[in-house]
Design an enzyme around this catalytic site. Structure first.
Site, short mmCIF file in Angstrom:
data_model
loop_
_atom_site.label_atom_id
_atom_site.label_comp_id
_atom_site.label_asym_id
_atom_site.label_seq_id
_atom_site.Cartn_x
_atom_site.Cartn_y
_atom_site.Cartn_z
N THR A 141 9.85 6.00 4.90
CA THR A 141 8.50 5.45 4.94
C THR A 141 7.53 6.52 4.47
O THR A 141 7.69 7.70 4.82
CB THR A 141 8.07 4.96 6.34
N ASP A 143 4.59 6.52 5.47
CA ASP A 143 3.65 6.70 6.58
C ASP A 143 4.02 7.86 7.50
O ASP A 143 3.19 8.31 8.29
CB ASP A 143 3.57 5.41 7.41
N MET A 187 -3.44 5.22 2.43
CA MET A 187 -2.62 4.41 3.32
C MET A 187 -2.38 5.11 4.66
O MET A 187 -2.28 6.32 4.73
CB MET A 187 -1.27 4.09 2.67
N ARG A 189 -1.74 2.91 8.57
CA ARG A 189 -2.22 1.84 9.44
C ARG A 189 -2.69 2.39 10.79
O ARG A 189 -3.84 2.23 11.18
CB ARG A 189 -1.10 0.81 9.64
N GLU A 244 -6.78 4.06 5.85
CA GLU A 244 -7.10 2.62 5.84
C GLU A 244 -7.21 2.05 7.25
O GLU A 244 -7.87 1.04 7.47
CB GLU A 244 -6.03 1.85 5.06
N GLN A 294 0.44 5.01 -4.24
CA GLN A 294 0.86 6.07 -3.31
C GLN A 294 2.35 6.00 -3.01
O GLN A 294 2.98 7.00 -2.69
CB GLN A 294 0.09 5.94 -2.00
N ARG A 295 2.93 4.81 -3.10
CA ARG A 295 4.30 4.61 -2.65
C ARG A 295 5.33 4.98 -3.72
O ARG A 295 6.41 5.46 -3.38
CB ARG A 295 4.51 3.15 -2.25
#
Length: 406
Positions: A141, A143, A187, A189, A244, A294-295
């Site tokens: 991920t 994240d 990004m 969450r 975000e 970004q991914r």
């Protein structure tokens, strides 16, 4: 002899195919493993009996090298929430049937928090019903919000892209004589790791981004405007990095849009802050949402990230051969300088449906920046560049025919 299967799930990254390579090449080295099947579109492919024989598609060393530099998921992905076996045992029976008829003795699921929920449920079902199929999770991920692991495959490359792009935005914003404010939405969450990583530009002498806001910090519009005014007094071109997921007053409508796992869709924080700054300060202001680039921007991926992604895939296979199941391969950092990690495994129930947040101790007292501890953490993850294979002046990608993936 056993066969194995591998699937990819969740959001794409630069490194998820690297972990697939790790599983594949370790299987080739292992005499106990025969066929290596790929499940199309994650666990959905297992349920629908949609597999391909990866040895038919990955046939040369060049294929392996191309696969490592190819972003996203060559097997496709899904966001499928597997119900409990008590709610939907028929689906579990179908999964077992489709795996057993191919003599698959180990299943590797490459994904994030929600994918590890699938690993936990499947492995528990196999154990409870004395079914000898090992289930191993391989993390990924951008994240960086998986518990137990120092960092996640895919994150380092995302950091490298984001920080490089922010540095280019800094150059762009500084060319005009007029004062300006640029707000960059990144990004993240609930966890602000990727936004926080922009601090590593300071290791190269940048002063920007001048403000960094994370979901883990306290945020108010009044304090934000005060921060921006303060930075405008010091800098002609103020650059702000914002996650975000920073908590702004929400429209009721935004709360209703969720994915299969109940996660609310996010976007627009940067634009809303742009309008707030413009209305309050009447200056030149713009917002930039980096969005999906970004991914999967593999043209500037981190060699460290790709190498580690291959390694963790290899170690997942080794764990299954040791008899482990319901486990997830993770990184443990041994040292920052020289940078060193080792791969271990932990129970999937320590990762599934949990989140690792950016440390509050690394956020400054005003919740508008991060400390130097963060720089030390991030810097090793972006080191190195891979020698990209190019075609007609652009990076070449490994692809499987679209008709096969349907």
């Amino acid at each position: 002899m056993i066969n194995i299967a591998v699937a990819q799930s969740g959001g794409p990254t630069c490194a998820i195919n690297g972990s697939l390579v790790g599983v594949f090449v370790e299987a080739l080295r292992t005499k106990e493993i025969d066929a290596v099947f790929g499940s199309i579109n994650g666990i959905e492919g297992v349920i629908k009996d949609n597999f391909i024989d990866l040895k038919r598609f990955i046939t040369t060393n060049e294929d392996i090298e191309l696969l490592k530099q190819t972003p996203s998921t060559i097997l496709g992905s899904c966001r499928y929430k597997l119900k409990s076996s008590t709610e939907d045992e028929e689906t579990y029976n179908r999964i077992v049937e489709n795996l057993q008829k191919r003599r698959i003795g180990a299943f590797f699921y490459i994904g994030g928090n929600d994918s590890m929920d699938t690993v936990e449920k499947l492995s528990n079902y196999m154990l409870d019903n004395n079914i000898d199929i090992k289930v191993i999770g391989i993390p990924k991920t951008i994240d960086n919000d998986l518990c137990c692991t120092d960092h996640t495959p895919g994150f380092g490359s995302a950091v490298k892209y984001v920080t490089t792009t922010v540095q280019e935005i800094i150059r762009d914003s500084s060319v005009y004589s007029i004062d300006s404010v640029t707000i960059i939405e990144i990004m993240g969450r609930h966890a602000g790791w990727l936004t926080a990583s922009t601090c590593i530009l300071r290791a190269n002498g940048e002063t920007a981004p001048h403000l960094i806001y994370l979901p883990e910090g306290d945020f108010s519009i009044d304090k934000f405007l005060e921060d921006v005014r303060d930075q405008r007094a010091k800098h002609k071109a103020v650059v702000v990095a914002v996650s975000e997921g920073v908590n702004l007053p929400e429209d009721a409508s935004s709360e209703t849009l969720v994915d299969n796992f109940g996660h609310r869709y996010l976007s627009g924080v940067g634009k809303r802050l742009e309008n707030i700054v413009r209305d309050s300060m009447h200056c030149k202001v713009r917002s930039i949402e980096l969005n999906v680039m970004q991914r999967c921007s593999s043209h500037i991926c981190s060699k460290t990230d790709i190498d580690e992604s291959v390694l963790i895939g290899e170690m997942g296979v080794k764990a299954s051969l040791r008899g482990e199941t319901g486990r997830v391969a993770i990184f443990k950092r041994v040292s920052d300088v020289p940078y060193s990690i080792r791969v271990e495994t932990v129970s999937a129930n320590q990762i599934a449906n949990k989140e690792k947040f950016f440390p509050k101790s690394w956020i400054n007292e005003y919740s508008n920046d991060v400390t130097d501890d963060a720089i030390k953490y991030f810097l090793p993850l972006v080191q190195g560049e891979i020698n990209l294979k190019m075609e007609n002046g652009i990076p070449k990608h490994f692809k499987i025919q679209e008709s096969i993936l349907r």
